[in-house]
Enzyme design. Structure first.
Site, mmCIF file in Angstrom:
data_model
loop_
_atom_site.group_PDB
_atom_site.id
_atom_site.type_symbol
_atom_site.label_atom_id
_atom_site.label_comp_id
_atom_site.label_asym_id
_atom_site.label_seq_id
_atom_site.Cartn_x
_atom_site.Cartn_y
_atom_site.Cartn_z
ATOM 1 N N LYS A 134 0.835 -1.204 0.000
ATOM 2 C CA LYS A 134 0.000 0.000 0.000
ATOM 3 C C LYS A 134 0.869 1.253 0.000
ATOM 4 O O LYS A 134 0.640 2.181 -0.773
ATOM 5 C CB LYS A 134 -0.909 -0.007 1.244
ATOM 6 C CG LYS A 134 -1.601 1.312 1.501
ATOM 7 C CD LYS A 134 -2.501 1.239 2.710
ATOM 8 C CE LYS A 134 -1.854 1.575 4.026
ATOM 9 N NZ LYS A 134 -1.461 2.988 4.183
ATOM 10 N N ASN A 135 1.861 1.273 0.887
ATOM 11 C CA ASN A 135 2.637 2.499 1.067
ATOM 12 C C ASN A 135 3.615 2.774 -0.075
ATOM 13 O O ASN A 135 4.224 3.840 -0.115
ATOM 14 C CB ASN A 135 3.384 2.466 2.409
ATOM 15 C CG ASN A 135 2.426 2.666 3.575
ATOM 16 O OD1 ASN A 135 1.241 2.922 3.377
ATOM 17 N ND2 ASN A 135 2.948 2.541 4.795
ATOM 18 N N ARG B 273 -4.973 10.178 4.766
ATOM 19 C CA ARG B 273 -3.952 11.205 4.987
ATOM 20 C C ARG B 273 -2.879 11.202 3.917
ATOM 21 O O ARG B 273 -2.312 12.236 3.594
ATOM 22 C CB ARG B 273 -3.259 10.946 6.324
ATOM 23 C CG ARG B 273 -4.100 11.120 7.537
ATOM 24 C CD ARG B 273 -3.207 10.904 8.737
ATOM 25 N NE ARG B 273 -1.927 11.589 8.506
ATOM 26 C CZ ARG B 273 -1.707 12.859 8.740
ATOM 27 N NH1 ARG B 273 -2.640 13.602 9.258
ATOM 28 N NH2 ARG B 273 -0.532 13.403 8.481
ATOM 29 N N ARG C 117 0.126 14.242 13.707
ATOM 30 C CA ARG C 117 0.681 14.042 12.365
ATOM 31 C C ARG C 117 0.704 15.302 11.489
ATOM 32 O O ARG C 117 0.006 15.393 10.481
ATOM 33 C CB ARG C 117 -0.052 12.909 11.653
ATOM 34 C CG ARG C 117 0.123 11.596 12.363
ATOM 35 C CD ARG C 117 -0.526 10.445 11.638
ATOM 36 N NE ARG C 117 0.289 9.922 10.553
ATOM 37 C CZ ARG C 117 -0.026 8.823 9.873
ATOM 38 N NH1 ARG C 117 -1.117 8.165 10.163
ATOM 39 N NH2 ARG C 117 0.757 8.391 8.915
ATOM 40 N N PRO C 118 1.536 16.253 11.847
ATOM 41 C CA PRO C 118 1.629 17.475 11.035
ATOM 42 C C PRO C 118 2.332 17.228 9.695
ATOM 43 O O PRO C 118 2.939 16.177 9.494
ATOM 44 C CB PRO C 118 2.472 18.404 11.905
ATOM 45 C CG PRO C 118 3.270 17.498 12.772
ATOM 46 C CD PRO C 118 2.452 16.257 12.983
ATOM 47 N N VAL C 119 2.241 18.217 8.785
ATOM 48 C CA VAL C 119 2.957 18.120 7.503
ATOM 49 C C VAL C 119 3.898 19.314 7.332
ATOM 50 O O VAL C 119 4.268 19.677 6.226
ATOM 51 C CB VAL C 119 1.985 18.008 6.303
ATOM 52 C CG1 VAL C 119 1.269 16.672 6.293
ATOM 53 C CG2 VAL C 119 0.995 19.164 6.266
ATOM 54 N N LEU D 251 6.997 19.697 7.834
ATOM 55 C CA LEU D 251 8.302 19.433 7.207
ATOM 56 C C LEU D 251 8.174 19.339 5.686
ATOM 57 O O LEU D 251 9.074 19.757 4.951
ATOM 58 C CB LEU D 251 8.930 18.147 7.775
ATOM 59 C CG LEU D 251 9.153 18.150 9.294
ATOM 60 C CD1 LEU D 251 9.608 16.780 9.779
ATOM 61 C CD2 LEU D 251 10.189 19.214 9.674
ATOM 62 N N ASP E 15 4.514 0.247 12.152
ATOM 63 C CA ASP E 15 3.338 -0.417 11.583
ATOM 64 C C ASP E 15 3.233 -1.896 11.977
ATOM 65 O O ASP E 15 2.277 -2.565 11.606
ATOM 66 C CB ASP E 15 3.339 -0.289 10.049
ATOM 67 C CG ASP E 15 2.989 1.116 9.580
ATOM 68 O OD1 ASP E 15 2.585 1.945 10.421
ATOM 69 O OD2 ASP E 15 3.121 1.396 8.376
HETATM 70 C C1 UD1 Z 1 4.263 6.775 6.755
HETATM 71 C C2 UD1 Z 1 3.439 5.550 6.485
HETATM 72 C C3 UD1 Z 1 2.877 4.978 7.775
HETATM 73 C C4 UD1 Z 1 4.008 4.737 8.774
HETATM 74 C C5 UD1 Z 1 4.857 5.988 8.951
HETATM 75 C C6 UD1 Z 1 6.094 5.752 9.805
HETATM 76 C C7 UD1 Z 1 2.573 5.948 4.259
HETATM 77 C C8 UD1 Z 1 1.409 6.259 3.400
HETATM 78 N N1 UD1 Z 1 2.366 5.917 5.576
HETATM 79 O O1 UD1 Z 1 3.392 7.764 7.329
HETATM 80 O O2 UD1 Z 1 2.222 3.742 7.469
HETATM 81 O O3 UD1 Z 1 3.451 4.383 10.025
HETATM 82 O O4 UD1 Z 1 5.321 6.468 7.663
HETATM 83 O O5 UD1 Z 1 6.849 4.727 9.270
HETATM 84 O O6 UD1 Z 1 3.658 5.704 3.769
HETATM 85 N N2 UD1 Z 1 6.207 14.508 11.253
HETATM 86 C C9 UD1 Z 1 6.276 15.845 11.575
HETATM 87 N N3 UD1 Z 1 6.150 16.766 10.570
HETATM 88 C C10 UD1 Z 1 5.978 16.403 9.268
HETATM 89 C C11 UD1 Z 1 5.924 15.044 8.948
HETATM 90 C C12 UD1 Z 1 6.055 14.111 9.967
HETATM 91 O O7 UD1 Z 1 6.426 16.200 12.743
HETATM 92 O O8 UD1 Z 1 5.885 17.285 8.413
HETATM 93 C C13 UD1 Z 1 6.329 13.490 12.334
HETATM 94 C C14 UD1 Z 1 5.067 12.632 12.474
HETATM 95 O O9 UD1 Z 1 4.099 13.261 13.296
HETATM 96 C C15 UD1 Z 1 5.640 11.377 13.092
HETATM 97 C C16 UD1 Z 1 7.017 11.247 12.419
HETATM 98 O O10 UD1 Z 1 7.324 12.561 11.949
HETATM 99 O O11 UD1 Z 1 5.816 11.547 14.475
HETATM 100 C C17 UD1 Z 1 7.099 10.282 11.291
HETATM 101 O O12 UD1 Z 1 6.019 10.469 10.434
HETATM 102 P P1 UD1 Z 1 6.091 10.187 8.867
HETATM 103 O O13 UD1 Z 1 7.268 9.349 8.532
HETATM 104 O O14 UD1 Z 1 5.919 11.459 8.139
HETATM 105 O O15 UD1 Z 1 4.762 9.301 8.660
HETATM 106 P P2 UD1 Z 1 3.871 9.294 7.377
HETATM 107 O O16 UD1 Z 1 4.712 9.575 6.187
HETATM 108 O O17 UD1 Z 1 2.641 10.101 7.599
#
Ligand code: UD1
Length: 421
Positions: A22-23, A94, A123-125, A127, A308
């Site tokens: 999926k990912n 998301r 789960r912010p974006v 970054l 996961d």
């Molecule tokens: C992806 C996976 C998810 C997996 C996760 C961690 C997909 C579609 N999903 O989610 O299944 O559990 O990686 O392996 O691939 N963070 C920030 N700011 C940001 C982005 C992230 O603070 O801009 C933090 C998140 O809150 C979290 C950490 O960084 O604590 C890691 O998150 P991230 O790797 O971004 O997870 P996803 O990409 O959403």
């Protein structure tokens, strides 16, 4: 709403295939926004998240046809004429955020709903957005939407992620492949799904080096073309079925997956007492007549133990013959399954990001509620190991990420029935 009725007690035995990840499928589908020629994708898993992504791309004007029986997606014409990912779709998935990078790179504009929080944390974006700004994008947030534009082409930059982010790395990769000049992305995620996306992009004409490392170097090109690509196998699905074999003290073989994708989880399964064997594209575990031993888990970015897989290993630890700890270091609130597992007989206490599992528990069937994708998988595993029937509500979470789950498990001898609602 559908429910699953799991009748516990069966000892799983047999061989099943592993589906596409999926990912990996989601960002690769989003990357079709960058392509100028027809493309065929193979091993695209038939999942709710995948159909959501297809819907999102169709709404943008892409001409795609999906043949789920063959797991094949044909991208006939990948030119978008509408650059919006609206709230209705983003709130259900998301990962929709991964359209932001490619939209900006190819069309210089994007309007993507902010994903907001979810069951496992805020789960912010931030970054993603900061790095896109470094590539020259103008970004403003209004009414819950990200409005991004790049009047002139994005420009390569040196970017260092302050925290490892999987979809963040993917977004920046997809933005940088069409940027003017070179981008260096440091502290990039090394997850195999990121690698799969990078390999796909290179096959379509991108110039990415350092693939598989934490420093990705991208030389911008003028266009990506098209072609054929087969999606990577799903390591989390694979790990889930192996844990199913362990908790039912059975013998399970999975096919179509490279064991190197699961080095740490496989080591943990061995530590738990399973006898493992593997070839280039299969893994088999044998847990018959063996005692389940507890394993301490600490989640980390790849190649560490995947967050996961944390919920699934908690089931194993609950019935193991001793105590263990599980430390969740990626997400702030990823223990929603603990209450439900305790209702089924587990003895797990939470202390911040640490779960302390007493072990020696016997699961007993109950009515439980799925809260997120991997939490739902843990309830299935507990149901398989339990005495009696477990009725799992809200299984739409499972349908987001496991292809033909009950069919595959029933093929191994499980008794799982979908109750249509
Ligand atoms: C992806 C996976 C998810 C997996 C996760 C961690 C997909 C579609 N999903 O989610 O299944 O559990 O990686 O392996 O691939 N963070 C920030 N700011 C940001 C982005 C992230 O603070 O801009 C933090 C998140 O809150 C979290 C950490 O960084 O604590 C890691 O998150 P991230 O790797 O971004 O997870 P996803 O990409 O959403």
């Amino acid at each position: 709403m559908d429910k699953l009725l799991v009748t516990g007690g069966a000892c799983l035995n047999g061989t099943i295939p592993i589906s596409g990840a999926k990912n990996a499928a989601l960002p690769i589908l989003a990357a079709s926004l960058l392509l100028t020629k027809p493309t065929q994708l193979h091993r695209v898993p038939h999942l709710r998240d995948v159909t959501t992504m297809i819907q999102l791309l169709r709404n943008m004007g892409l001409d795609l046809s999906y043949t789920p029986e063959k797991n094949r997606l044909d991208i006939h014409h990948a030119t978008a004429n509408h650059f919006v990912a609206n709230y209705d779709l983003v709130k259900t998935m998301r990962a929709s955020i991964v359209v932001l990078g490619p939209l900006l790179a190819r069309y210089g504009q994007a309007e993507v709903s902010l994903p907001g929080g979810c069951a496992i944390g805020s789960r912010p974006v931030d970054l993603h957005l900061k790095a896109l700004e470094q590539l020259g994008a103008q970004i403003r947030i209004e009414h819950g939407y990200i409005y991004a534009s790049a009047k002139n082409r994005l420009r390569g930059a040196d970017i260092v992620f302050e925290k490892i982010t999987v979809t963040g790395t993917e977004n920046i990769l997809m933005a940088a492949v069409l940027a003017k000049g070179n981008t260096r992305l440091q502290n990039a995620a090394r997850e195999p799904e990121v690698t799969d996306l990078a390999q796909f992009l290179n096959k379509m004409g991108a110039k990415i080096s350092g693939i598989g490392t934490d420093t990705l170097e991208i030389e911008g090109v003028d266009e990506l073309t098209g072609g054929d690509y087969t999606i990577l196998a799903d390591r989390i699905e694979a790990g889930t079925y192996l844990v199913a074999g362990v908790v039912t003290q059975g013998q399970v073989k999975i096919e179509g997956i490279n064991p190197d994708l699961l080095t740490v989880p496989l080591q943990k399964l061995q530590d738990a007492g399973a006898v493992l064997s593997h070839g280039d594209d299969w893994i088999s575990i044998d847990m018959r007549n063996k005692t389940i031993k507890p394993v301490d888990i600490s989640t980390a970015p790849y190649p560490g133990f995947p967050t996961d897989m944390q919920a699934q290993f908690m089931v194993l630890n609950a019935i193991a013959n001793g105590p263990s700890t599980l430390s969740e270091n990626i997400f702030e609130n990823r223990f929603m399954h603990v209450n439900e597992l305790n209702r089924m007989g587990a003895n797990i206490h939470l202390n911040g990001h640490l779960a302390i599992c007493k072990g020696h528990s016997t699961f007993v069937g109950a009515s439980v509620m799925a809260t997120d994708l991997r939490a739902s998988a843990s309830l299935i595993l507990a149901g398989l190991a339990a005495k009696g029937d477990t009725l799992i509500d809200r299984i739409y979470h499972l349908d987001r990420g496991y292809e033909m789950l009950e069919k595959k498990l029933n093929h191994l001898g499980a008794h799982i029935q979908r109750i249509k609602g």
